[in-house]
Structure formats: structure tokens, C-alpha cells
Design a protein around this motif. Structure first.
Motif, PDB file in Angstrom:
ATOM      1  N   THR A 131       0.836  -1.193   0.000  1.00 44.02           N
ATOM      2  CA  THR A 131       0.000   0.000   0.000  1.00 44.02           C
ATOM      3  C   THR A 131       0.873   1.246   0.000  1.00 44.02           C
ATOM      4  O   THR A 131       1.801   1.359   0.809  1.00 44.02           O
ATOM      5  CB  THR A 131      -0.933   0.014   1.228  1.00 44.02           C
ATOM      6  OG1 THR A 131      -1.686  -1.202   1.222  1.00 44.02           O
ATOM      7  CG2 THR A 131      -1.881   1.198   1.198  1.00 44.02           C
ATOM      8  N   THR A 132       0.574   2.179  -0.895  1.00 48.95           N
ATOM      9  CA  THR A 132       1.313   3.436  -0.968  1.00 48.95           C
ATOM     10  C   THR A 132       0.827   4.378   0.127  1.00 48.95           C
ATOM     11  O   THR A 132      -0.237   4.168   0.718  1.00 48.95           O
ATOM     12  CB  THR A 132       1.119   4.126  -2.338  1.00 48.95           C
ATOM     13  OG1 THR A 132      -0.227   4.602  -2.426  1.00 48.95           O
ATOM     14  CG2 THR A 132       1.426   3.184  -3.498  1.00 48.95           C
ATOM     15  N   GLY A 133       1.570   5.445   0.361  1.00 51.26           N
ATOM     16  CA  GLY A 133       1.167   6.454   1.328  1.00 51.26           C
ATOM     17  C   GLY A 133      -0.131   7.141   0.955  1.00 51.26           C
ATOM     18  O   GLY A 133      -0.840   7.657   1.810  1.00 51.26           O
ATOM     19  N   GLU A 134      -0.481   7.131  -0.340  1.00 49.92           N
ATOM     20  CA  GLU A 134      -1.720   7.750  -0.812  1.00 49.92           C
ATOM     21  C   GLU A 134      -2.881   6.766  -0.847  1.00 49.92           C
ATOM     22  O   GLU A 134      -3.976   7.107  -1.283  1.00 49.92           O
ATOM     23  CB  GLU A 134      -1.518   8.353  -2.212  1.00 49.92           C
ATOM     24  CG  GLU A 134      -0.540   9.506  -2.263  1.00 49.92           C
ATOM     25  CD  GLU A 134       0.914   9.034  -2.235  1.00 49.92           C
ATOM     26  OE1 GLU A 134       1.232   7.971  -2.825  1.00 49.92           O
ATOM     27  OE2 GLU A 134       1.733   9.709  -1.599  1.00 49.92           O
ATOM     28  N   GLY A 135      -2.646   5.531  -0.432  1.00 48.43           N
ATOM     29  CA  GLY A 135      -3.710   4.539  -0.407  1.00 48.43           C
ATOM     30  C   GLY A 135      -3.801   3.647  -1.629  1.00 48.43           C
ATOM     31  O   GLY A 135      -4.672   2.781  -1.694  1.00 48.43           O
ATOM     32  N   GLY A 136      -2.913   3.824  -2.601  1.00 49.42           N
ATOM     33  CA  GLY A 136      -2.883   2.921  -3.747  1.00 49.42           C
ATOM     34  C   GLY A 136      -2.440   1.535  -3.296  1.00 49.42           C
ATOM     35  O   GLY A 136      -1.737   1.397  -2.290  1.00 49.42           O
ATOM     36  N   ARG A 137      -2.856   0.496  -4.015  1.00 50.50           N
ATOM     37  CA  ARG A 137      -2.530  -0.858  -3.621  1.00 50.50           C
ATOM     38  C   ARG A 137      -2.009  -1.673  -4.799  1.00 50.50           C
ATOM     39  O   ARG A 137      -2.551  -1.598  -5.901  1.00 50.50           O
ATOM     40  CB  ARG A 137      -3.762  -1.553  -3.036  1.00 50.50           C
ATOM     41  CG  ARG A 137      -4.237  -0.943  -1.754  1.00 50.50           C
ATOM     42  CD  ARG A 137      -5.480  -1.608  -1.196  1.00 50.50           C
ATOM     43  NE  ARG A 137      -6.567  -1.841  -2.146  1.00 50.50           N
ATOM     44  CZ  ARG A 137      -7.431  -0.914  -2.564  1.00 50.50           C
ATOM     45  NH1 ARG A 137      -7.329   0.333  -2.137  1.00 50.50           N
ATOM     46  NH2 ARG A 137      -8.392  -1.217  -3.410  1.00 50.50           N
TER      47      ARG A 137
END
Length: 146
Positions: A131-137
């Protein structure tokens, strides 16, 4: 704290395991083996959009801390650092082939995710989600050893 993959696999495996919740069987699900495991990329989600991965999309992290694989069209390599449940891919070195539009769209989404800084890893039934810091997965499943 920056660690090489070989030194950090045990803490990451523990951090990526089940969060300690009872699975109903009285045991905690085992964490996936990261070193020597090839991961098939299943999808990348950005916001409300999920991009399904082409069959070629793969990631593998070796014992020396190098990630290699395929972004959907082009191959890549990158150094990695692991700190607990956080994985950071260094600068991606890629080939520069052009493919059809759907594969290139997926490749750009996966590259953005891997280039976004430290990703948080979580295991669920053998699958791995970064999971990225921006919420991408980025959703991965083991595809065996290479």
C-alpha cells in the motif's frame, strides 16, 4: 533505519503476517516467504480504478536486496530497503519497449506505485498487498521460486 533485504526478511515476514487475530483454528496464519519467492502482480489500484495485470507482471526480491521483474511490458530492476513492514524500491531501471495501450497503462500505474516511496506490506492468506502512502494498492500472489 535502512536494512538490506537479507537482514530484514525475518522482521518483514513477521510484520506481514496475520495481525494476530484468531483465524478460528487457534493459530496465526504463517507469513509468506519473501526471499526467493517470485510474486505475480495481480492488480494495481489507484483511487477508484483497479488495473488488472498482464500475465507477464512479476516482482522478485533476492537475498542481496535487489528487486527484479516485469512491469507488464518492460523488465526492471531496483535496489530495495525494508524496515519492518515498509518496503522502499530504489530507482527503477527499466527496458524501454512499447506495448499495446492496456499494458502500457498498467505499467505506468505499477511504476507510480513502486516509485511512490515506502510501501506498507500486509499478508492475507498467502497474498501480499503493498500500500502506498496515498492509499494505492499493489496486489501480489506467490508464483513460486525462480
Amino acid at each position: 533505519m535502512t536494512l538490506t533485504v537479507a537482514a530484514a526478511l525475518v522482521p518483514l515476514a513477521v510484520a506481514c503476517g496475520n495481525d494476530g487475530a484468531d483465524t478460528g483454528s487457534g493459530s496465526v496464519a504463517p507469513a509468506p516467504k519473501l526471499a526467493g519467492t517470485a510474486w505475480r502482480v495481480d492488480s494495481v489500484t489507484e483511487g477508484d480504478t483497479t488495473h488488472r495485470a498482464p500475465a507477464a507482471a512479476r516482482i522478485r526480491i533476492d537475498d542481496e536486496g535487489r528487486a527484479t521483474g516485469n512491469l507488464g511490458c518492460n523488465t526492471f530492476s531496483a535496489p530495495t530497503t525494508i524496515d519492518g513492514a515498509r518496503i522502499d524500491f530504489g530507482t527503477l531501471r527499466t527496458t524501454r519497449m512499447a506495448c499495446d495501450a492496456p499494458r502500457m497503462t498498467f505499467e505506468r500505474a505499477l511504476t507510480r506505485a513502486l516509485d511512490s516511496g515506502a510501501l506498507t506490506a500486509r499478508s492475507d492468506d498467502g497474498a501480499l498487498t503493498l500500500t502506498t502512502g496515498e492509499g494505492g494498492r499493489v496486489r501480489l500472489t506467490p508464483s513460486g521460486s525462480e
